[in-house]
Design a protein around this motif. Structure first.
Motif, PDB file in Angstrom:
ATOM      1  N   ALA A 161       0.612  -1.159   0.053  1.00 34.55           N
ATOM      2  CA  ALA A 161       0.237  -0.119   0.395  1.00 34.55           C
ATOM      3  C   ALA A 161       0.904   0.631   0.228  1.00 34.55           C
ATOM      4  O   ALA A 161       0.489   2.486  -0.361  1.00 34.55           O
ATOM      5  CB  ALA A 161      -0.654  -0.119   1.341  1.00 34.55           C
ATOM      6  N   HIS A 162       1.903   0.752   0.202  1.00 26.67           N
ATOM      7  CA  HIS A 162       2.935   2.468   0.564  1.00 26.67           C
ATOM      8  C   HIS A 162       3.483   2.719  -0.084  1.00 26.67           C
ATOM      9  O   HIS A 162       4.305   3.637  -0.512  1.00 26.67           O
ATOM     10  CB  HIS A 162       4.246   2.014   1.115  1.00 26.67           C
ATOM     11  N   ALA A 163       3.751   2.451  -1.871  1.00 27.68           N
ATOM     12  CA  ALA A 163       4.274   2.110  -2.615  1.00 27.68           C
ATOM     13  C   ALA A 163       3.203   2.093  -4.005  1.00 27.68           C
ATOM     14  O   ALA A 163       3.308   2.986  -5.316  1.00 27.68           O
ATOM     15  CB  ALA A 163       4.895   1.220  -3.471  1.00 27.68           C
ATOM     16  N   THR A 164       1.694   2.190  -3.857  1.00 24.40           N
ATOM     17  CA  THR A 164       0.515   2.012  -5.149  1.00 24.40           C
ATOM     18  C   THR A 164       0.524   3.463  -4.691  1.00 24.40           C
ATOM     19  O   THR A 164      -0.832   3.520  -3.793  1.00 24.40           O
ATOM     20  CB  THR A 164       0.002   0.717  -5.311  1.00 24.40           C
ATOM     21  N   ALA A 165      -0.857   3.776  -6.182  1.00 23.16           N
ATOM     22  CA  ALA A 165      -1.520   5.296  -6.042  1.00 23.16           C
ATOM     23  C   ALA A 165      -2.705   4.535  -5.164  1.00 23.16           C
ATOM     24  O   ALA A 165      -3.314   4.813  -4.705  1.00 23.16           O
ATOM     25  CB  ALA A 165      -2.132   5.214  -7.729  1.00 23.16           C
ATOM     26  N   THR A 212      -9.046  15.973  -3.252  1.00 21.95           N
ATOM     27  CA  THR A 212     -10.041  16.241  -4.463  1.00 21.95           C
ATOM     28  C   THR A 212      -8.475  16.042  -5.782  1.00 21.95           C
ATOM     29  O   THR A 212      -9.379  16.501  -6.727  1.00 21.95           O
ATOM     30  CB  THR A 212     -10.430  17.579  -4.879  1.00 21.95           C
ATOM     31  N   MET A 213      -7.748  15.687  -5.248  1.00 22.33           N
ATOM     32  CA  MET A 213      -6.773  15.280  -6.835  1.00 22.33           C
ATOM     33  C   MET A 213      -6.216  13.938  -6.771  1.00 22.33           C
ATOM     34  O   MET A 213      -6.439  13.435  -5.453  1.00 22.33           O
ATOM     35  CB  MET A 213      -5.768  15.918  -6.384  1.00 22.33           C
ATOM     36  N   PRO A 214      -5.557  13.387  -7.255  1.00 21.67           N
ATOM     37  CA  PRO A 214      -5.423  12.132  -7.840  1.00 21.67           C
ATOM     38  C   PRO A 214      -4.061  12.037  -7.607  1.00 21.67           C
ATOM     39  O   PRO A 214      -3.271  12.518  -7.217  1.00 21.67           O
ATOM     40  CB  PRO A 214      -5.278  11.809  -9.436  1.00 21.67           C
ATOM     41  N   VAL A 215      -4.319  10.609  -6.286  1.00 21.29           N
ATOM     42  CA  VAL A 215      -2.513  10.510  -5.849  1.00 21.29           C
ATOM     43  C   VAL A 215      -2.344   9.358  -6.925  1.00 21.29           C
ATOM     44  O   VAL A 215      -3.028   8.390  -7.708  1.00 21.29           O
ATOM     45  CB  VAL A 215      -3.112   8.934  -4.924  1.00 21.29           C
ATOM     46  N   LEU A 216      -0.599   9.501  -7.037  1.00 19.38           N
ATOM     47  CA  LEU A 216       0.003   8.900  -8.382  1.00 19.38           C
ATOM     48  C   LEU A 216       1.588   7.810  -7.393  1.00 19.38           C
ATOM     49  O   LEU A 216       1.883   8.090  -6.663  1.00 19.38           O
ATOM     50  CB  LEU A 216       0.720  10.409  -8.705  1.00 19.38           C
ATOM     51  N   ASP A 217       1.323   7.510  -8.909  1.00 19.47           N
ATOM     52  CA  ASP A 217       2.544   6.506  -8.397  1.00 19.47           C
ATOM     53  C   ASP A 217       3.437   6.155  -9.440  1.00 19.47           C
ATOM     54  O   ASP A 217       2.942   5.591 -10.673  1.00 19.47           O
ATOM     55  CB  ASP A 217       1.973   4.599  -8.236  1.00 19.47           C
ATOM     56  N   ILE A 218       4.867   7.032  -9.831  1.00 19.54           N
ATOM     57  CA  ILE A 218       5.603   7.290 -10.529  1.00 19.54           C
ATOM     58  C   ILE A 218       6.842   6.036 -10.221  1.00 19.54           C
ATOM     59  O   ILE A 218       7.578   6.473  -9.845  1.00 19.54           O
ATOM     60  CB  ILE A 218       6.177   8.603 -11.225  1.00 19.54           C
ATOM     61  N   GLN A 219       6.074   4.882 -10.607  1.00 21.99           N
ATOM     62  CA  GLN A 219       7.502   3.799 -11.007  1.00 21.99           C
ATOM     63  C   GLN A 219       7.537   3.662  -9.587  1.00 21.99           C
ATOM     64  O   GLN A 219       9.068   3.222  -8.810  1.00 21.99           O
ATOM     65  CB  GLN A 219       8.996   3.946 -11.422  1.00 21.99           C
ATOM     66  N   GLU A 220       6.845   3.932  -8.179  1.00 24.62           N
ATOM     67  CA  GLU A 220       6.957   3.105  -7.049  1.00 24.62           C
ATOM     68  C   GLU A 220       6.922   1.648  -6.700  1.00 24.62           C
ATOM     69  O   GLU A 220       7.696   1.271  -6.143  1.00 24.62           O
ATOM     70  CB  GLU A 220       6.174   4.080  -5.998  1.00 24.62           C
ATOM     71  N   TYR A 221       5.853   1.542  -6.849  1.00 27.48           N
ATOM     72  CA  TYR A 221       5.399  -0.507  -7.238  1.00 27.48           C
ATOM     73  C   TYR A 221       6.388  -1.267  -8.251  1.00 27.48           C
ATOM     74  O   TYR A 221       7.041  -1.682  -7.923  1.00 27.48           O
ATOM     75  CB  TYR A 221       3.871  -0.293  -7.197  1.00 27.48           C
ATOM     76  N   ALA A 222       6.615  -0.550  -9.154  1.00 29.44           N
ATOM     77  CA  ALA A 222       6.993  -1.815 -10.707  1.00 29.44           C
ATOM     78  C   ALA A 222       7.710  -0.507 -11.393  1.00 29.44           C
ATOM     79  O   ALA A 222       6.993   0.670 -11.826  1.00 29.44           O
ATOM     80  CB  ALA A 222       5.691  -1.924 -11.253  1.00 29.44           C
ATOM     81  N   VAL A 223       8.431  -0.536 -11.951  1.00 29.66           N
ATOM     82  CA  VAL A 223       9.790   0.022 -13.148  1.00 29.66           C
ATOM     83  C   VAL A 223       8.799   0.385 -14.356  1.00 29.66           C
ATOM     84  O   VAL A 223       8.252  -1.146 -14.721  1.00 29.66           O
ATOM     85  CB  VAL A 223      11.244  -0.641 -13.385  1.00 29.66           C
ATOM     86  N   GLY A 224       8.424   0.810 -14.902  1.00 25.95           N
ATOM     87  CA  GLY A 224       7.437   1.124 -15.720  1.00 25.95           C
ATOM     88  C   GLY A 224       6.096   1.066 -15.688  1.00 25.95           C
ATOM     89  O   GLY A 224       5.212   1.325 -17.171  1.00 25.95           O
ATOM     90  N   LEU A 226       3.333   3.268 -14.374  1.00 27.38           N
ATOM     91  CA  LEU A 226       2.633   4.715 -13.818  1.00 27.38           C
ATOM     92  C   LEU A 226       0.887   4.454 -13.626  1.00 27.38           C
ATOM     93  O   LEU A 226      -0.007   4.016 -14.077  1.00 27.38           O
ATOM     94  CB  LEU A 226       2.361   6.386 -14.810  1.00 27.38           C
ATOM     95  N   CYS A 227       0.904   5.078 -12.072  1.00 25.92           N
ATOM     96  CA  CYS A 227      -0.798   5.160 -11.918  1.00 25.92           C
ATOM     97  C   CYS A 227      -1.206   6.393 -11.153  1.00 25.92           C
ATOM     98  O   CYS A 227      -0.607   7.004 -10.297  1.00 25.92           O
ATOM     99  CB  CYS A 227      -1.058   3.839 -10.636  1.00 25.92           C
TER     100      CYS A 227
END
Length: 273
Positions: A161-165, A212-224, A226-227
């Motif tokens: 959970a710490h690494a995914t959007a 009110t803004m999207p939470v992002l995951d920029i290659q934090e869970y998996a290289v390559g 974006l979420c």
């Protein structure tokens, strides 16, 4: 056209990864608020099967002034609320028909999956519906295709959970104690060089996350990969709607996240009803 805020995505060690533009137009979340108001009205009506006057129903739902007229018309028109002979409002047949029975529950799941498939095709990205239940993250529904592939779950989402959007969006909706409890049970492991593993840094980021803004995951869970994820909240339910894109389509992330935010409202209504 709304204003945009540019985020420079950096790791906890200070390295720059990528800049991502995210919409911050306040009007863009209005549809989601309307659905939340509709759900509050339905909850208030369900709590008083004997019926409530329109004024008492609106008060019980805690709606802001001036928000109820159009929503009430829609709910009555679609059969989710009905008027009693004395003019009071109570739950309608459309809502009662979805409240029980294995067959109706199956129809509800199928309707939700169709809504997610439509959203997937509209956005052009794999989409996910997740919730936080009994202290754990659950990805309840996924919609992807060979052309719009879902993320490879190489590490159990419940432990990441710490690494995914998705995870960060759900954690951001918990109170401080809830976040601490989750992180005490799931160690923040480093999954890529961009994963935030320091608890204080992570909690600070969650505290600063605008609702009110999207939470992002920029290659934090998996290289390559974006979420982006946006919250879906109805009553005590903690949920979110998310999308994933390959890093080669980073230029699409902003617009896809905006579309996800706009279209979260009808998806929430499908989920709730």
């Amino acid at each position: 056209m709304g204003a945009f805020r540019r985020y420079a995505c950096t790791s906890e060690h200070g390295e720059d990864w990528q800049e991502v533009d995210v919409a911050i137009a306040s009007g863009r979340t209005a549809p989601l608020h309307s659905v939340r108001y509709a759900l509050r009205l339905l909850e208030a009506a369900a709590d008083h099967p004997e019926g409530l006057t329109e004024e008492r129903l609106v008060q019980g739902a805690g709606l802001p002034p001036g928000q109820q007229r159009g929503i009430l018309r829609m709910l009555i028109r679609d059969g989710y609320l009905r008027r009693l002979p004395d003019g009071a409002l109570t739950v309608g047949e459309a809502l009662l028909g979805l409240s029980s029975g294995a067959e109706r529950q199956q129809l509800r799941r199928e309707r939700l999956q169709r809504a997610l498939d439509t959203l997937r095709d509209s956005i052009g990205a794999a989409v996910y519906l997740a919730r936080y239940t009994d202290g754990e993250l659950e990805v309840a529904h996924i919609s992807g295709t060979p052309q719009l592939p879902v993320v490879n779950e190489w590490v159990d989402f419940r432990s990441a959970a710490h690494a995914t959007a998705i995870g960060k969006c759900l954690l951001s909706q918990l109170d401080h104690d809830g976040r601490q409890d989750h992180l005490s049970r799931h160690k923040a492991a480093r999954l890529t060089s961009r994963t935030i593993t320091d608890r204080r840094t992570l909690l600070s980021a969650l505290d600063r996350q605008p609702a009110t803004m999207p939470v992002l995951d920029i290659q934090e869970y998996a290289v390559g990969t974006l979420c982006a994820a946006v919250p879906l909240t109805a009553g005590a339910t903690v949920g979110c709607l998310a999308l994933s894109l390959p890093v080669g389509q980073a230029h699409r992330l902003r617009m896809a996240a905006e579309a996800l935010n706009r279209q979260a409202a009808p998806t929430l209504l499908t989920l709730a009803l």
